[in-house]
Design a protein around this motif. Structure first.
Motif, PDB file in Angstrom:
ATOM      1  N   LEU A   1      -4.445   7.618   9.064  1.00  0.00           N
ATOM      2  CA  LEU A   1      -4.685   8.122   7.732  1.00  0.00           C
ATOM      3  C   LEU A   1      -3.349   7.179   7.244  1.00  0.00           C
ATOM      4  CD1 LEU A   1      -6.475   9.493   9.215  1.00  0.00           C
ATOM      5  CD2 LEU A   1      -7.707   9.516   7.017  1.00  0.00           C
ATOM      6  N   LEU A   2      -3.267   6.768   5.901  1.00  0.00           N
ATOM      7  CA  LEU A   2      -1.931   5.907   5.800  1.00  0.00           C
ATOM      8  C   LEU A   2      -2.267   6.489   3.505  1.00  0.00           C
ATOM      9  CD1 LEU A   2      -1.133   2.447   6.226  1.00  0.00           C
ATOM     10  CD2 LEU A   2      -0.452   4.805   7.704  1.00  0.00           C
ATOM     11  N   PRO A   3      -1.008   7.585   3.111  1.00  0.00           N
ATOM     12  CA  PRO A   3      -1.187   7.898   1.543  1.00  0.00           C
ATOM     13  C   PRO A   3      -0.818   6.528   1.062  1.00  0.00           C
ATOM     14  CG  PRO A   3       0.720   8.834   3.455  1.00  0.00           C
ATOM     15  CD  PRO A   3      -0.208   7.827   4.259  1.00  0.00           C
ATOM     16  N   SER A   4      -1.176   6.109  -0.190  1.00  0.00           N
ATOM     17  CA  SER A   4      -0.586   5.283  -1.353  1.00  0.00           C
ATOM     18  C   SER A   4      -0.408   5.576  -2.430  1.00  0.00           C
ATOM     19  CB  SER A   4      -1.737   3.925  -0.807  1.00  0.00           C
ATOM     20  OG  SER A   4      -1.403   2.947  -1.965  1.00  0.00           O
ATOM     21  N   ALA A   5       0.729   5.723  -3.015  1.00  0.00           N
ATOM     22  CA  ALA A   5       0.810   5.595  -4.764  1.00  0.00           C
ATOM     23  C   ALA A   5       0.811   4.219  -5.263  1.00  0.00           C
ATOM     24  CB  ALA A   5       2.799   6.142  -4.577  1.00  0.00           C
ATOM     25  N   PHE A   6       0.560   3.174  -4.820  1.00  0.00           N
ATOM     26  CA  PHE A   6       0.024   2.426  -5.850  1.00  0.00           C
ATOM     27  C   PHE A   6      -1.540   1.613  -5.196  1.00  0.00           C
ATOM     28  CE2 PHE A   6       4.404   1.719  -6.178  1.00  0.00           C
ATOM     29  CZ  PHE A   6       4.477   1.452  -7.186  1.00  0.00           C
ATOM     30  N   GLY A   7      -1.932   2.939  -3.902  1.00  0.00           N
ATOM     31  CA  GLY A   7      -3.411   1.902  -3.772  1.00  0.00           C
ATOM     32  C   GLY A   7      -4.985   2.590  -5.067  1.00  0.00           C
ATOM     33  N   ARG A   8      -4.338   3.557  -5.404  1.00  0.00           N
ATOM     34  CA  ARG A   8      -5.712   4.098  -6.432  1.00  0.00           C
ATOM     35  C   ARG A   8      -5.833   2.848  -7.586  1.00  0.00           C
ATOM     36  NH1 ARG A   8      -7.693   8.651  -7.757  1.00  0.00           N
ATOM     37  NH2 ARG A   8      -5.252   9.795  -6.960  1.00  0.00           N
ATOM     38  N   PRO A   9      -7.151   2.819  -7.465  1.00  0.00           N
ATOM     39  CA  PRO A   9      -8.678   3.305  -6.797  1.00  0.00           C
ATOM     40  C   PRO A   9      -9.370   2.781  -5.393  1.00  0.00           C
ATOM     41  CG  PRO A   9      -9.307   1.187  -8.475  1.00  0.00           C
ATOM     42  CD  PRO A   9      -8.068   1.133  -8.104  1.00  0.00           C
TER      43      PRO A   9
ATOM     44  N   ILE B   1      -5.153  11.696  15.669  1.00  0.00           N
ATOM     45  CA  ILE B   1      -5.481  11.647  14.281  1.00  0.00           C
ATOM     46  C   ILE B   1      -4.004  11.777  13.189  1.00  0.00           C
ATOM     47  CG2 ILE B   1      -6.793  11.721  11.958  1.00  0.00           C
ATOM     48  CD1 ILE B   1      -9.430  12.654  14.751  1.00  0.00           C
ATOM     49  N   VAL B   2      -3.020  10.935  12.910  1.00  0.00           N
ATOM     50  CA  VAL B   2      -2.135  10.460  12.575  1.00  0.00           C
ATOM     51  C   VAL B   2      -2.498  11.031  11.208  1.00  0.00           C
ATOM     52  CG1 VAL B   2       0.201  10.111  12.198  1.00  0.00           C
ATOM     53  CG2 VAL B   2      -1.199  10.372  14.542  1.00  0.00           C
ATOM     54  N   PHE B   3      -1.946  11.345   9.534  1.00  0.00           N
ATOM     55  CA  PHE B   3      -1.545  11.111   8.181  1.00  0.00           C
ATOM     56  C   PHE B   3      -0.214  10.321   8.168  1.00  0.00           C
ATOM     57  CE2 PHE B   3      -4.927  13.575   8.759  1.00  0.00           C
ATOM     58  CZ  PHE B   3      -5.815  13.086   7.256  1.00  0.00           C
ATOM     59  N   SER B   4       0.659   9.818   7.807  1.00  0.00           N
ATOM     60  CA  SER B   4       2.115   9.593   7.745  1.00  0.00           C
ATOM     61  C   SER B   4       1.288   8.195   6.464  1.00  0.00           C
ATOM     62  CB  SER B   4       2.209   9.262   9.254  1.00  0.00           C
ATOM     63  OG  SER B   4       4.342   8.318   9.166  1.00  0.00           O
ATOM     64  N   PRO B   5       2.617   7.787   6.013  1.00  0.00           N
ATOM     65  CA  PRO B   5       3.257   6.524   4.862  1.00  0.00           C
ATOM     66  C   PRO B   5       4.071   5.648   5.763  1.00  0.00           C
ATOM     67  CG  PRO B   5       5.108   8.083   4.799  1.00  0.00           C
ATOM     68  CD  PRO B   5       4.143   9.642   5.831  1.00  0.00           C
ATOM     69  N   SER B   6       3.594   4.765   5.276  1.00  0.00           N
ATOM     70  CA  SER B   6       4.074   3.330   6.014  1.00  0.00           C
ATOM     71  C   SER B   6       4.702   2.101   4.423  1.00  0.00           C
ATOM     72  CB  SER B   6       2.966   3.009   6.108  1.00  0.00           C
ATOM     73  OG  SER B   6       3.637   1.220   6.629  1.00  0.00           O
ATOM     74  N   PRO B   7       6.025   2.405   4.812  1.00  0.00           N
ATOM     75  CA  PRO B   7       6.725   1.417   3.874  1.00  0.00           C
ATOM     76  C   PRO B   7       5.695  -0.186   3.810  1.00  0.00           C
ATOM     77  CG  PRO B   7       8.333   2.218   5.377  1.00  0.00           C
ATOM     78  CD  PRO B   7       7.195   2.595   5.013  1.00  0.00           C
ATOM     79  N   LEU B   8       5.739  -0.586   5.180  1.00  0.00           N
ATOM     80  CA  LEU B   8       4.812  -1.916   4.316  1.00  0.00           C
ATOM     81  C   LEU B   8       3.340  -1.750   4.268  1.00  0.00           C
ATOM     82  CD1 LEU B   8       4.854  -4.626   5.436  1.00  0.00           C
ATOM     83  CD2 LEU B   8       3.503  -4.389   7.372  1.00  0.00           C
ATOM     84  N   ALA B   9       2.665  -0.579   4.381  1.00  0.00           N
ATOM     85  CA  ALA B   9       1.387  -0.659   3.503  1.00  0.00           C
ATOM     86  C   ALA B   9       1.720  -0.204   2.087  1.00  0.00           C
ATOM     87  CB  ALA B   9       0.973   0.755   4.134  1.00  0.00           C
ATOM     88  N   GLU B  10       2.595  -0.289   1.404  1.00  0.00           N
ATOM     89  CA  GLU B  10       2.965   0.480   0.254  1.00  0.00           C
ATOM     90  C   GLU B  10       3.396  -0.975  -0.653  1.00  0.00           C
ATOM     91  OE1 GLU B  10       2.293   3.101  -2.512  1.00  0.00           O
ATOM     92  OE2 GLU B  10       1.285   2.898  -0.986  1.00  0.00           O
ATOM     93  N   LEU B  11       4.552  -0.973   0.167  1.00  0.00           N
ATOM     94  CA  LEU B  11       4.490  -2.792  -0.239  1.00  0.00           C
ATOM     95  C   LEU B  11       3.863  -3.756  -0.035  1.00  0.00           C
ATOM     96  CD1 LEU B  11       6.673  -5.438  -0.945  1.00  0.00           C
ATOM     97  CD2 LEU B  11       7.219  -5.581   1.391  1.00  0.00           C
ATOM     98  N   GLY B  12       3.200  -3.841   0.827  1.00  0.00           N
ATOM     99  CA  GLY B  12       1.036  -4.945   0.905  1.00  0.00           C
ATOM    100  C   GLY B  12       0.893  -4.276  -1.073  1.00  0.00           C
TER     101      GLY B  12
END
Length: 361
Positions: free
Chosen positions: A237-245, A13-24
């Motif tokens: 699980l991908l943390p996101s800076a642009f995802g909220r809310p 069970i992995v927590f990791s950032p993803s550049p593609l997810a954040e670009l999305g």
């Protein structure tokens, strides 16, 4: 929504950032800036600086990220760079990629068992074309092109994402990747020391772990119902800076479950559960309680004062106040032998300014 993780090793069970997810997420913010008032300045400046040709291409393909994210934008195995994640996408077969790109919006069929790729299923192809046509001729033409020439269209999508990276995302990613990596490390360490339940709770109040003799499940508090089971290898699980809310969960059959959650920030307040929101909306829907809120918004009132003001009995007032209190919409304090009630502005304002303005009018 539940993800069955019975038998999944904790280290998978992995927590990791993803550049593609954040670009999305970033292109979603550009497509729907109203969802993200906290990024208004970034969206305005970025959109104003876009080269017209790139802006047109983003509009042509925006159904892949406007209302939801196509599944391929949430990598189950995040990489260090966007190029590496795009290389992983290139290795995906056409049927899976096109099915995800043209899913456009979730549906009951998605939840029940996935939608066959429109490259191999005529009904899926018609549905994809109909949904694209409803969003305008550009999207319809794009969907038709993808079905007719999937390899060339996939290359077009990659170039679009690479051009976004060059135009605005690379600088943004350099700025936020440190924050996202730190958030992922913190969640990983918390999971190691205290367990997955604490790590999920730290990621979002809308995530929790359920454990019983039948197994273990991650529960995602969303206005939907769906179930999936994690394969034996991982949940990401991908943390996101642009995802909220937004809290996005990939649960399509045949895909590894991925959850994208808003990374910790300085924003005030935390999201309430769907059940709490429902209780509050139900509480305010009653005409008597809504009228009472007009008084309770202006100052503290006792039960007897409200009974006199609205011409109903004290027990009736108490029942209405109990509903508002259970919904977390009241503050209560004692003054001598009287109990005084008042509207909790912080809770009500989070439901929307229109209601608050109407009771203060």
């Amino acid at each position: 929504m539940t993800i069955d993780i019975t038998g999944v090793p904790p280290e998978r069970i992995v927590f990791s950032p993803s550049p593609l997810a954040e670009l999305g997420n970033a292109v979603h913010v550009l497509a729907e800036p109203g969802h993200h008032p906290g990024h208004h300045a970034w969206a305005t400046a970025t959109a104003a600086a876009l080269e017209p040709g790139l802006a047109d291409r983003l509009l042509e393909a925006d159904f892949m990220w406007r209302s939801t994210r196509s599944d391929f934008l949430m990598p189950p195995r995040p990489r260090e760079t966007l190029a590496e994640e795009l290389d992983d996408l290139d290795r995906m077969d056409d049927e899976k990629f096109v099915g995800a790109a043209l899913e456009i919006s979730c549906s009951p069929r998605y939840a029940r068992g996935g939608i066959p790729s429109p490259l191999v299923d005529e009904r899926s192809a018609r549905r994809a074309l109909d949904l694209a046509a409803a969003r305008g001729p550009r999207q319809a033409a794009f969907a038709e092109r993808m079905l007719a020439a999937p390899t060339a269209t996939r290359a077009w999508i990659r170039r679009l994402l690479e051009d976004c990276d060059e135009a605005f995302f690379a600088d943004t990613w350099r700025r936020i990747r440190v924050q996202l990596a730190a958030d992922a490390r913190h969640k990983t360490e918390l999971m190691r020391r205290k367990g997955l339940a604490d790590a999920l709770a730290d990621a979002s109040r809308a995530l929790r772990l359920e454990e019983d003799p039948d197994g273990s499940r991650i529960v995602v508090d969303k206005l939907m119902e769906a179930r999936t089971a994690a394969p034996a290898d991982a949940v990401t699980l991908l943390p996101s800076a642009f995802g909220r809310p937004h809290l996005i969960a990939l649960y399509s059959p045949g895909w590894q479950p991925v959850i994208m959650y808003p990374a910790a920030s300085r924003e005030v307040g935390v999201p309430e559960s769907v059940e709490t929101v429902r209780l509050r909306l139900d509480a305010l829907a009653h005409p008597v309680r809504m009228r009472m809120c007009r008084s309770l918004a202006r100052g503290p009132y006792s039960t007897s004062e409200l009974a006199d003001a609205y011409g109903i009995t004290a027990p009736e007032v108490s029942r209405h106040l109990a509903v508002l209190r259970r919904a977390g919409l009241l503050t209560t304090r004692r003054r001598g032998r009287y109990v005084l009630h008042q509207l909790d502005f912080s809770a009500v304002s989070r439901l929307g300014s229109d209601f608050l303005e109407s009771v203060l009018r």
